[in-house]
Design a protein around this motif. Sequence first.
Motif, short mmCIF file in Angstrom:
data_model
loop_
_atom_site.label_atom_id
_atom_site.label_comp_id
_atom_site.label_asym_id
_atom_site.label_seq_id
_atom_site.Cartn_x
_atom_site.Cartn_y
_atom_site.Cartn_z
N SER A 1 0.83 -1.20 0.00
CA SER A 1 0.00 0.00 0.00
C SER A 1 0.87 1.25 0.00
O SER A 1 2.03 1.23 0.36
CB SER A 1 -0.93 -0.01 1.21
OG SER A 1 -0.18 0.04 2.40
N LYS A 2 0.26 2.33 -0.41
CA LYS A 2 0.95 3.62 -0.50
C LYS A 2 0.33 4.58 0.50
O LYS A 2 -0.83 4.46 0.87
CB LYS A 2 0.80 4.21 -1.91
CG LYS A 2 1.38 3.37 -3.01
CD LYS A 2 2.82 3.67 -3.18
CE LYS A 2 3.36 2.99 -4.44
NZ LYS A 2 4.73 3.31 -4.65
N VAL A 3 1.12 5.56 0.92
CA VAL A 3 0.62 6.65 1.75
C VAL A 3 1.04 7.97 1.10
O VAL A 3 2.13 8.08 0.55
CB VAL A 3 1.13 6.59 3.20
CG1 VAL A 3 0.53 5.44 3.95
CG2 VAL A 3 2.64 6.53 3.26
N GLU B 1 4.52 10.74 -2.05
CA GLU B 1 3.92 9.42 -1.91
C GLU B 1 5.01 8.40 -1.62
O GLU B 1 6.06 8.40 -2.28
CB GLU B 1 3.18 9.06 -3.20
CG GLU B 1 2.30 7.85 -3.05
CD GLU B 1 1.37 7.68 -4.23
OE1 GLU B 1 1.42 6.59 -4.84
OE2 GLU B 1 0.62 8.62 -4.54
N HIS B 2 4.77 7.55 -0.63
CA HIS B 2 5.73 6.53 -0.23
C HIS B 2 5.02 5.20 -0.06
O HIS B 2 3.81 5.15 0.16
CB HIS B 2 6.38 6.88 1.12
CG HIS B 2 7.30 8.05 1.09
ND1 HIS B 2 8.55 7.99 0.54
CD2 HIS B 2 7.16 9.32 1.53
CE1 HIS B 2 9.15 9.16 0.66
NE2 HIS B 2 8.31 10.00 1.25
N ASP B 3 5.79 4.10 -0.12
CA ASP B 3 5.27 2.80 0.27
C ASP B 3 5.07 2.81 1.78
O ASP B 3 5.83 3.43 2.52
CB ASP B 3 6.24 1.68 -0.11
CG ASP B 3 6.33 1.50 -1.61
OD1 ASP B 3 5.31 1.72 -2.29
OD2 ASP B 3 7.42 1.12 -2.08
N ALA B 4 4.06 2.10 2.25
CA ALA B 4 3.75 2.09 3.68
C ALA B 4 4.60 1.03 4.39
O ALA B 4 4.10 0.01 4.86
CB ALA B 4 2.26 1.82 3.89
N THR B 5 5.89 1.29 4.50
CA THR B 5 6.79 0.38 5.21
C THR B 5 6.85 0.78 6.69
O THR B 5 6.50 1.92 7.04
CB THR B 5 8.21 0.45 4.62
OG1 THR B 5 8.72 1.76 4.81
CG2 THR B 5 8.21 0.10 3.14
N GLU C 1 6.39 4.62 8.25
CA GLU C 1 5.35 4.86 9.25
C GLU C 1 5.94 5.42 10.54
O GLU C 1 5.34 6.29 11.18
CB GLU C 1 4.56 3.58 9.52
CG GLU C 1 3.69 3.19 8.33
CD GLU C 1 3.01 1.85 8.51
OE1 GLU C 1 3.23 1.18 9.55
OE2 GLU C 1 2.25 1.46 7.61
N VAL D 1 -1.74 12.68 6.67
CA VAL D 1 -1.46 11.41 5.98
C VAL D 1 -2.76 10.88 5.39
O VAL D 1 -3.80 10.90 6.03
CB VAL D 1 -0.86 10.38 6.95
CG1 VAL D 1 -0.57 9.07 6.23
CG2 VAL D 1 0.39 10.92 7.60
N LYS E 1 -4.16 7.46 3.10
CA LYS E 1 -3.87 6.16 2.49
C LYS E 1 -4.24 6.23 1.02
O LYS E 1 -5.32 6.68 0.66
CB LYS E 1 -4.67 5.04 3.17
CG LYS E 1 -4.44 4.92 4.66
CD LYS E 1 -3.09 4.37 4.96
CE LYS E 1 -2.93 4.22 6.47
NZ LYS E 1 -1.60 3.93 6.89
#
Length: 59
Positions: free
Chosen positions: A2-4, A36-40, A44, A56, A58
């Motif tokens: 998922s992306k955030v 935009e980043h990957d939700a790692t 987080e 933030v 989702k």
Amino acid sequence: MSKVRVKQVRSAINREKSQKATLIALGLTKLNQVVEHDATPQIEGMIRKVQHLVEVEKA
């Protein structure tokens, strides 16, 4: 994965060095900038550290 989407909504002026560095590491340098980043777990944790300066969403 998922992306955030992270948007800086408050200034980094008069904040601790570590908070300023976290914003830069997230890629945020200006107010109202969106990245935009990957939700790692690492991302987080960075968001949690500056949660009072960002919004933030989702994606």
